[in-house]
Each structure stands twice: as structure tokens, then as C-alpha cells.
Write a protein that holds these residues in place. Structure first.
Motif, mmCIF file in Angstrom:
data_model
loop_
_atom_site.group_PDB
_atom_site.id
_atom_site.type_symbol
_atom_site.label_atom_id
_atom_site.label_comp_id
_atom_site.label_asym_id
_atom_site.label_seq_id
_atom_site.Cartn_x
_atom_site.Cartn_y
_atom_site.Cartn_z
ATOM 1 N N SER A 82 -10.565 8.771 1.933
ATOM 2 C CA SER A 82 -10.918 8.196 3.226
ATOM 3 C C SER A 82 -11.203 6.702 3.092
ATOM 4 C CB SER A 82 -12.131 8.931 3.800
ATOM 5 O OG SER A 82 -12.540 8.328 4.998
ATOM 6 N N HIS A 83 -11.971 6.330 2.068
ATOM 7 C CA HIS A 83 -12.289 4.916 1.864
ATOM 8 C C HIS A 83 -11.033 4.122 1.507
ATOM 9 C CE1 HIS A 83 -13.778 1.346 -0.356
ATOM 10 N NE2 HIS A 83 -14.532 1.281 0.726
ATOM 11 N N LEU A 84 -10.188 4.673 0.643
ATOM 12 C CA LEU A 84 -8.957 3.980 0.257
ATOM 13 C C LEU A 84 -8.007 3.824 1.443
ATOM 14 C CD1 LEU A 84 -8.356 5.571 -3.249
ATOM 15 C CD2 LEU A 84 -9.051 3.212 -2.759
ATOM 16 N N GLN A 85 -8.005 4.797 2.334
ATOM 17 C CA GLN A 85 -7.185 4.674 3.541
ATOM 18 C C GLN A 85 -7.764 3.619 4.480
ATOM 19 O OE1 GLN A 85 -6.975 9.038 4.383
ATOM 20 N NE2 GLN A 85 -4.854 8.568 4.880
ATOM 21 N N SER A 86 -9.071 3.626 4.680
ATOM 22 C CA SER A 86 -9.658 2.637 5.588
ATOM 23 C C SER A 86 -9.532 1.226 5.019
ATOM 24 C CB SER A 86 -11.115 2.974 5.909
ATOM 25 O OG SER A 86 -11.922 2.852 4.767
ATOM 26 N N ALA A 87 -9.488 1.108 3.692
ATOM 27 C CA ALA A 87 -9.294 -0.201 3.057
ATOM 28 C C ALA A 87 -7.808 -0.566 2.969
ATOM 29 C CB ALA A 87 -9.916 -0.200 1.658
ATOM 30 N N GLU A 88 -6.952 0.311 3.474
ATOM 31 C CA GLU A 88 -5.501 0.113 3.524
ATOM 32 C C GLU A 88 -4.833 0.010 2.148
ATOM 33 O OE1 GLU A 88 -4.952 -3.168 6.232
ATOM 34 O OE2 GLU A 88 -5.270 -1.866 7.959
ATOM 35 N N PHE A 89 -5.369 0.764 1.190
ATOM 36 C CA PHE A 89 -4.700 0.908 -0.102
ATOM 37 C C PHE A 89 -3.732 2.083 -0.057
ATOM 38 C CE2 PHE A 89 -8.453 -1.417 -1.722
ATOM 39 C CZ PHE A 89 -7.787 -2.425 -2.391
ATOM 40 N N LEU A 90 -4.091 3.111 0.702
ATOM 41 C CA LEU A 90 -3.265 4.301 0.873
ATOM 42 C C LEU A 90 -3.136 4.587 2.354
ATOM 43 C CD1 LEU A 90 -4.942 6.771 -1.662
ATOM 44 C CD2 LEU A 90 -2.870 5.475 -2.028
ATOM 45 N N TYR A 91 -2.050 5.223 2.726
ATOM 46 C CA TYR A 91 -1.959 5.710 4.089
ATOM 47 C C TYR A 91 -1.218 7.034 4.109
ATOM 48 C CZ TYR A 91 2.758 3.648 4.204
ATOM 49 O OH TYR A 91 4.059 3.319 3.941
ATOM 50 N N GLU A 92 -1.562 7.843 5.084
ATOM 51 C CA GLU A 92 -0.976 9.167 5.204
ATOM 52 C C GLU A 92 0.418 9.037 5.796
ATOM 53 O OE1 GLU A 92 -2.491 13.563 6.568
ATOM 54 O OE2 GLU A 92 -3.769 11.819 6.862
ATOM 55 N N THR A 93 1.380 9.688 5.157
ATOM 56 C CA THR A 93 2.758 9.573 5.624
ATOM 57 C C THR A 93 3.234 10.800 6.371
ATOM 58 O OG1 THR A 93 3.613 10.371 3.518
ATOM 59 C CG2 THR A 93 3.438 7.986 3.794
ATOM 60 N N SER A 94 2.600 11.947 6.146
ATOM 61 C CA SER A 94 3.031 13.133 6.882
ATOM 62 C C SER A 94 1.846 14.059 7.094
ATOM 63 C CB SER A 94 4.153 13.861 6.145
ATOM 64 O OG SER A 94 3.692 14.354 4.915
ATOM 65 N N LEU A 95 1.733 14.537 8.307
ATOM 66 C CA LEU A 95 0.679 15.490 8.627
ATOM 67 C C LEU A 95 1.174 16.918 8.508
ATOM 68 C CD1 LEU A 95 -0.863 13.748 11.750
ATOM 69 C CD2 LEU A 95 -1.833 13.890 9.463
ATOM 70 N N PHE A 96 2.483 17.092 8.604
ATOM 71 C CA PHE A 96 3.063 18.427 8.596
ATOM 72 C C PHE A 96 4.001 18.575 7.405
ATOM 73 C CE2 PHE A 96 2.180 17.176 12.954
ATOM 74 C CZ PHE A 96 1.258 18.155 13.280
ATOM 75 N N PRO A 97 4.078 19.757 6.837
ATOM 76 C CA PRO A 97 4.948 19.942 5.678
ATOM 77 C C PRO A 97 6.417 19.746 6.026
ATOM 78 C CG PRO A 97 4.017 22.035 6.387
ATOM 79 C CD PRO A 97 3.391 20.969 7.239
ATOM 80 N N ARG A 98 7.155 19.219 5.053
ATOM 81 C CA ARG A 98 8.595 19.064 5.231
ATOM 82 C C ARG A 98 9.311 20.371 4.909
ATOM 83 N NH1 ARG A 98 8.526 13.928 1.647
ATOM 84 N NH2 ARG A 98 6.794 13.026 2.732
#
Length: 116
Positions: A82-98
Motif C-alpha cells: 500500500s505504501h509503495l503504491q501510494s509513493a508510486e513505486f508500484l501500481y496495480e495492473t490488473s484487478l481480475f485474473p487473466r
């Protein structure tokens, strides 16, 4: 801006920042890589290790794989992500399985590490 706020050079809120130090004492990194390296260096040790672990996996980081090798309790893993995402080091690319397998959801991507 984010770097200056994280370093304590600027204080306040967006659109209302003010200098916390005299201008001659402010050091601005010369390259984008130096800015990112400085931001990574300021991370807490556990989050820095988590980011390094994600970087070793690659640009697509399946959450189940990260969970398996991060050696963190579930709560610590999600707090760090959560912290790494809010700091924009990581971001979620998919919410649903491929695919129908649970191992494909969700996936995180690290983007600052791609800068050359």
C-alpha cells in the motif's frame, strides 16, 4: 516535488508548500535515476526489501509469487504494498485474473526501475 516533500525541504500541503530550509542548503539530484535512488534510500528497510524483491521478479509481479518469497506476514506485505503504491513505486495492473487460476491475480508492476 515529491522528492522535496519527502526530504523535508518543502512543508505544507499541495498548492500551499513553503520552504523549510534556506535555498543554499537544498541539494537537487542531477538525474532522474539519482532522484529515484534517493527516494528508494529514504524508504523504511522492510519496504525497501519488498521493492527490491518485486524488482527481482520483473516488471510484472504476480501477488501470489511476491507473497511466497517476500518472507513477510500478510499484514506487513499489504501495508508495504500500500505504501509503495501510494509513493508510486508500484501500481496495480490488473484487478481480475487473466486466466481462471488464482495465481494470476492481482499483478503489480514496478515502474521507476525501468528508467534508464
Amino acid at each position: 516535488m515529491r522528492t522535496l516533500v519527502e526530504a523535508g525541504v518543502l512543508v505544507g500541503t499541495p498548492c500551499a508548500y513553503r520552504l523549510a530550509q534556506a535555498l543554499p542548503t537544498i541539494q537537487v539530484p542531477a538525474t532522474v535515476q539519482a532522484v529515484l535512488a534517493a527516494r528508494i534510500d529514504r524508504l523504511p528497510a522492510e519496504e525497501k526489501r519488498l521493492l527490491q524483491t518485486a524488482a527481482v521478479i520483473g516488471t510484472e509481479v504476480p501477488l501470489p509469487l511476491l507473497r511466497a518469497i517476500a518472507e513477510l506476514p500478510e499484514e506487513g506485505l499489504y501495508r508495504g504494498l500500500s505504501h509503495l503504491q501510494s509513493a508510486e513505486f508500484l501500481y496495480e495492473t490488473s484487478l481480475f485474473p487473466r486466466s481462471p487460476t488464482p495465481s494470476s491475480m492481482p499483478s503489480l508492476t514496478r515502474w521507476p526501475m525501468e528508467v534508464s
